[in-house]
Design a protein around this motif. Structure first.
Motif, mmCIF file in Angstrom:
data_model
loop_
_atom_site.group_PDB
_atom_site.id
_atom_site.type_symbol
_atom_site.label_atom_id
_atom_site.label_comp_id
_atom_site.label_asym_id
_atom_site.label_seq_id
_atom_site.Cartn_x
_atom_site.Cartn_y
_atom_site.Cartn_z
ATOM 1 N N ASN A 3 30.213 -15.257 -43.389
ATOM 2 C CA ASN A 3 28.822 -15.041 -42.992
ATOM 3 C C ASN A 3 28.373 -15.960 -41.865
ATOM 4 O OD1 ASN A 3 28.398 -13.052 -45.014
ATOM 5 N ND2 ASN A 3 28.137 -14.675 -46.549
ATOM 6 N N THR A 4 29.322 -16.642 -41.230
ATOM 7 C CA THR A 4 28.999 -17.563 -40.149
ATOM 8 C C THR A 4 29.708 -17.123 -38.874
ATOM 9 O OG1 THR A 4 28.825 -19.350 -41.779
ATOM 10 C CG2 THR A 4 28.904 -19.971 -39.451
ATOM 11 N N ALA A 5 29.039 -16.315 -38.098
ATOM 12 C CA ALA A 5 29.627 -15.822 -36.856
ATOM 13 C C ALA A 5 29.506 -16.876 -35.761
ATOM 14 C CB ALA A 5 28.925 -14.537 -36.425
ATOM 15 N N PRO A 6 30.508 -16.990 -34.891
ATOM 16 C CA PRO A 6 30.396 -17.895 -33.749
ATOM 17 C C PRO A 6 29.191 -17.533 -32.882
ATOM 18 C CG PRO A 6 32.662 -17.169 -34.043
ATOM 19 C CD PRO A 6 31.822 -16.331 -34.956
ATOM 20 N N LYS A 7 28.633 -18.530 -32.239
ATOM 21 C CA LYS A 7 27.469 -18.330 -31.378
ATOM 22 C C LYS A 7 27.850 -18.543 -29.918
ATOM 23 C CE LYS A 7 24.385 -20.140 -34.978
ATOM 24 N NZ LYS A 7 23.371 -21.178 -35.312
ATOM 25 N N ALA A 8 26.952 -18.153 -29.030
ATOM 26 C CA ALA A 8 27.109 -18.418 -27.609
ATOM 27 C C ALA A 8 25.896 -19.224 -27.145
ATOM 28 C CB ALA A 8 27.222 -17.118 -26.814
ATOM 29 N N TYR A 9 26.121 -20.102 -26.175
ATOM 30 C CA TYR A 9 25.047 -20.945 -25.652
ATOM 31 C C TYR A 9 25.007 -20.832 -24.133
ATOM 32 C CZ TYR A 9 24.626 -23.085 -30.260
ATOM 33 O OH TYR A 9 24.423 -23.286 -31.589
ATOM 34 N N ALA A 10 23.793 -20.650 -23.602
ATOM 35 C CA ALA A 10 23.596 -20.552 -22.158
ATOM 36 C C ALA A 10 22.850 -21.785 -21.672
ATOM 37 C CB ALA A 10 22.817 -19.288 -21.809
ATOM 38 N N LEU A 11 23.416 -22.466 -20.703
ATOM 39 C CA LEU A 11 22.783 -23.632 -20.102
ATOM 40 C C LEU A 11 21.868 -23.160 -18.981
ATOM 41 C CD1 LEU A 11 22.650 -26.739 -19.979
ATOM 42 C CD2 LEU A 11 24.599 -26.670 -18.405
ATOM 43 N N LEU A 62 35.678 -7.580 -32.654
ATOM 44 C CA LEU A 62 34.484 -8.387 -32.805
ATOM 45 C C LEU A 62 34.515 -9.075 -34.161
ATOM 46 C CD1 LEU A 62 31.721 -6.030 -31.337
ATOM 47 C CD2 LEU A 62 32.757 -8.043 -30.259
ATOM 48 N N TYR A 63 33.672 -10.071 -34.322
ATOM 49 C CA TYR A 63 33.666 -10.887 -35.531
ATOM 50 C C TYR A 63 33.554 -10.039 -36.797
ATOM 51 C CZ TYR A 63 31.952 -14.055 -39.131
ATOM 52 O OH TYR A 63 31.783 -14.735 -40.307
ATOM 53 N N PHE A 85 21.669 -8.417 -6.404
ATOM 54 C CA PHE A 85 21.776 -9.028 -7.723
ATOM 55 C C PHE A 85 23.233 -8.970 -8.186
ATOM 56 C CE2 PHE A 85 17.402 -7.935 -7.320
ATOM 57 C CZ PHE A 85 16.664 -8.728 -8.190
ATOM 58 N N THR A 86 23.652 -9.960 -8.959
ATOM 59 C CA THR A 86 25.017 -9.966 -9.499
ATOM 60 C C THR A 86 25.020 -10.492 -10.930
ATOM 61 O OG1 THR A 86 25.503 -12.207 -8.712
ATOM 62 C CG2 THR A 86 26.053 -10.380 -7.235
ATOM 63 N N TYR A 87 26.055 -10.107 -11.677
ATOM 64 C CA TYR A 87 26.308 -10.711 -12.975
ATOM 65 C C TYR A 87 27.053 -12.025 -12.748
ATOM 66 C CZ TYR A 87 24.949 -6.347 -15.277
ATOM 67 O OH TYR A 87 24.245 -5.262 -15.740
ATOM 68 N N THR A 88 26.714 -13.042 -13.535
ATOM 69 C CA THR A 88 27.281 -14.367 -13.280
ATOM 70 C C THR A 88 28.098 -14.945 -14.428
ATOM 71 O OG1 THR A 88 25.205 -15.403 -13.997
ATOM 72 C CG2 THR A 88 25.464 -14.949 -11.633
ATOM 73 N N ASP A 89 27.792 -14.609 -15.683
ATOM 74 C CA ASP A 89 28.524 -15.159 -16.816
ATOM 75 C C ASP A 89 28.188 -14.332 -18.053
ATOM 76 O OD1 ASP A 89 30.256 -16.835 -18.173
ATOM 77 O OD2 ASP A 89 29.300 -18.680 -17.497
ATOM 78 N N PHE A 90 28.832 -14.634 -19.175
ATOM 79 C CA PHE A 90 28.545 -13.868 -20.375
ATOM 80 C C PHE A 90 29.001 -14.613 -21.618
ATOM 81 C CE2 PHE A 90 32.974 -12.945 -19.837
ATOM 82 C CZ PHE A 90 33.469 -12.617 -21.097
ATOM 83 N N GLY A 91 28.519 -14.153 -22.766
ATOM 84 C CA GLY A 91 28.944 -14.659 -24.061
ATOM 85 C C GLY A 91 28.752 -13.573 -25.095
ATOM 86 N N ILE A 92 29.457 -13.672 -26.215
ATOM 87 C CA ILE A 92 29.356 -12.688 -27.296
ATOM 88 C C ILE A 92 29.116 -13.432 -28.608
ATOM 89 C CG2 ILE A 92 30.536 -10.884 -28.604
ATOM 90 C CD1 ILE A 92 32.155 -10.238 -26.097
ATOM 91 N N SER A 93 28.093 -13.028 -29.339
ATOM 92 C CA SER A 93 27.807 -13.600 -30.642
ATOM 93 C C SER A 93 27.741 -12.481 -31.670
ATOM 94 C CB SER A 93 26.487 -14.378 -30.624
ATOM 95 O OG SER A 93 26.166 -14.875 -31.907
ATOM 96 N N ASP A 94 28.596 -12.570 -32.690
ATOM 97 C CA ASP A 94 28.693 -11.522 -33.687
ATOM 98 C C ASP A 94 29.010 -10.209 -32.961
ATOM 99 O OD1 ASP A 94 28.717 -10.189 -36.059
ATOM 100 O OD2 ASP A 94 26.641 -10.563 -36.582
ATOM 101 N N GLY A 95 28.129 -9.228 -32.994
ATOM 102 C CA GLY A 95 28.390 -7.970 -32.304
ATOM 103 C C GLY A 95 27.537 -7.776 -31.076
ATOM 104 N N HIS A 96 26.990 -8.861 -30.518
ATOM 105 C CA HIS A 96 26.063 -8.733 -29.400
ATOM 106 C C HIS A 96 26.582 -9.443 -28.146
ATOM 107 C CE1 HIS A 96 23.519 -7.562 -32.760
ATOM 108 N NE2 HIS A 96 22.725 -6.990 -31.870
ATOM 109 N N GLU A 100 20.197 -20.399 -27.234
ATOM 110 C CA GLU A 100 21.176 -20.121 -28.280
ATOM 111 C C GLU A 100 21.178 -18.629 -28.566
ATOM 112 O OE1 GLU A 100 21.967 -22.344 -32.338
ATOM 113 O OE2 GLU A 100 20.421 -20.790 -32.630
ATOM 114 N N PHE A 101 22.351 -18.010 -28.448
ATOM 115 C CA PHE A 101 22.516 -16.596 -28.776
ATOM 116 C C PHE A 101 23.190 -16.514 -30.148
ATOM 117 C CE2 PHE A 101 22.929 -16.390 -23.993
ATOM 118 C CZ PHE A 101 21.660 -15.859 -23.789
ATOM 119 N N ASP A 102 22.435 -16.099 -31.138
ATOM 120 C CA ASP A 102 22.924 -15.998 -32.502
ATOM 121 C C ASP A 102 22.765 -14.562 -32.967
ATOM 122 O OD1 ASP A 102 23.658 -16.274 -35.117
ATOM 123 O OD2 ASP A 102 22.078 -17.670 -35.678
ATOM 124 N N SER A 103 23.861 -13.791 -32.874
ATOM 125 C CA SER A 103 23.831 -12.366 -33.185
ATOM 126 C C SER A 103 22.804 -11.678 -32.291
ATOM 127 C CB SER A 103 23.545 -12.153 -34.664
ATOM 128 O OG SER A 103 23.699 -10.807 -35.026
#
Length: 394
Positions: free
Chosen positions: A93-101, A329-330, A352-363, A109-112
């Motif tokens: 029940n603890t999915a990894p998270k992603a963090y954007a600086l 996915l998780y 405009f451009t995409y610059t970075d990404f992260g995945i948390s749970d299914g998002h 904090e991206f949590d699901s």
């Protein structure tokens, strides 16, 4: 290297139409035919734009309020996104998270399906925030006052502002770990770049003099857990050694794509042989990124992409929004027998451009920004329920 690639021509149409053709044009009768790649177009998503005190949802990046374009070191933008690692596979029940600086602002904090901003107006004020890494699941990053585009800072301000900062995920607070004063640098010196290989921290130190600028290099590692050291105690509790420009450059060197991890090479195996690219590769919960480049003489200008290596999946997103995913996915089943899946993020407006990404749970969360030479205007991120796209979860 990153800023040089910002000036490159975005060849998105070439990439999108080459996905399928490349699978057949490169095959030979005597060899096993390469597997077909499944392609999916992402149509369900949400846009958000960044502002000084947070973010707001919008219908399109073009609908974000206009802002004065500033050098990328001075603007509000997502400068880096990182993933936490799956510490214990039994924690279902603890999915990894992603963090954007977020430069000049704080950390998101991206949590699901939830995105929360943790700001610090005092710490981030007038400072450039870069290079997110992870120690024991906590984001660690660099803050410094950049004087290349801003000459108002005094020597003392520049020196004292060069710090390594931890965001403690439990207390949801920022804590300085290391300052330049820990290394007894003079008032004209500033740490303007670093690399952490998991053991040593390599620092590039810039010393501004009246007639010239001098660069020197050191490497250091803590004698005990870095996150337990208070800034006032660091001179006694870190081991500092001399380094060199050569050693620093080797750590940050761009190496041929042939030396990249096998998971990444398989992920991008269907790309045309003459398609050139430059990759920044991050490992979930890990140290500084590694860099790889494919540069065929008969190919086009390299297109920049970001890669995240996680416990159960590997994914890449190029600046034009073309994405590749392989794995699971998780807490979900393996997709497509571990073969790559190609996705196309919504097309961004010109400029405009995409610059970075992260995945948390299914998002999925992908950062975007409005670029003009070395300046950045509007910026924000895109959110996608990736589980719906990949697993048809509704």
């Amino acid at each position: 290297m990153k800023k040089q690639l910002i000036f490159s021509v975005i060849i998105s149409l070439f990439l999108c139409f080459s996905l399928t053709n490349s699978l057949f044009s490169c095959s030979k009768p005597e060899k096993e035919e390469e597997p077909q790649i499944k392609e999916k177009l992402i149509t369900t998503h949400n846009w958000y734009y960044l502002k000084k005190d947070g973010f707001e949802q919008i219908n399109s990046p073009l609908n974000a309020p206009l802002v004065i374009k500033k050098p990328w070191t001075e603007s509000i933008r997502i400068s880096s996104i990182g993933q936490t690692a799956l510490i214990d596979s039994t924690q279902k029940n603890t999915a990894p998270k992603a963090y954007a600086l977020v430069n000049r602002c704080g950390i998101v904090e991206f949590d699901s399906d939830k995105a929360v901003l943790f700001p610090d107006n005092l710490l981030f004020k007038d400072s450039t925030a870069e290079q997110i890494v992870f120690m024991n699941g906590n984001p660690v990053f660099s803050l410094y006052k950049n004087d290349f585009f801003n000459e108002k800072f005094s020597a003392q301000e520049k020196n004292s502002s060069s710090i390594l900062v931890q965001f403690d995920t439990k207390s949801e607070s920022f804590f300085p770990i290391i300052t330049t004063e820990s290394f007894n640098l003079n008032s004209n010196s500033q740490v303007n770049d670093f690399y952490w290989d998991g053991t040593f921290w390599y620092y590039c130190i810039k010393e501004s003099q009246k007639e010239k600028t001098i660069f020197s290099y050191i490497k250091w590692n803590p004698k005990k857990s870095l996150l337990s050291i208070l800034p006032a105690d660091t001179p006694k509790k870190i081991d500092v050694q001399e380094s060199s420009e050569t050693e620093f450059r080797i750590k940050k060197a761009v190496t041929p794509f042939g030396s990249a991890p096998e998971r990444i090479k398989k992920l991008l195996s269907s790309l045309p042989k003459n398609f050139n690219f430059y990759l920044e590769v991050k490992t979930a919960g890990g140290p500084s990124p590694r860099y790889y480049e494919k540069n065929s003489p008969d190919g086009d200008t390299p297109l920049e992409g970001k890669v995240q290596l996680s416990d159960s999946w590997v994914a890449a997103i190029f600046k034009d929004g073309t994405m590749y995913f392989s794995g699971s996915l998780y807490n979900r089943r393996m997709l497509n027998n571990s073969k790559p899946i190609a996705l196309r993020l919504p097309r961004l407006p010109d400029g405009f451009t995409y610059t970075d990404f992260g995945i948390s749970d299914g998002h999925l969360y992908a950062s975007w920004e409005e670029e003009s030479f070395f300046e950045t205007g509007r910026s924000g991120f895109l959110s996608v329920d990736l589980a719906k796209v990949l697993y048809n979860e509704f």
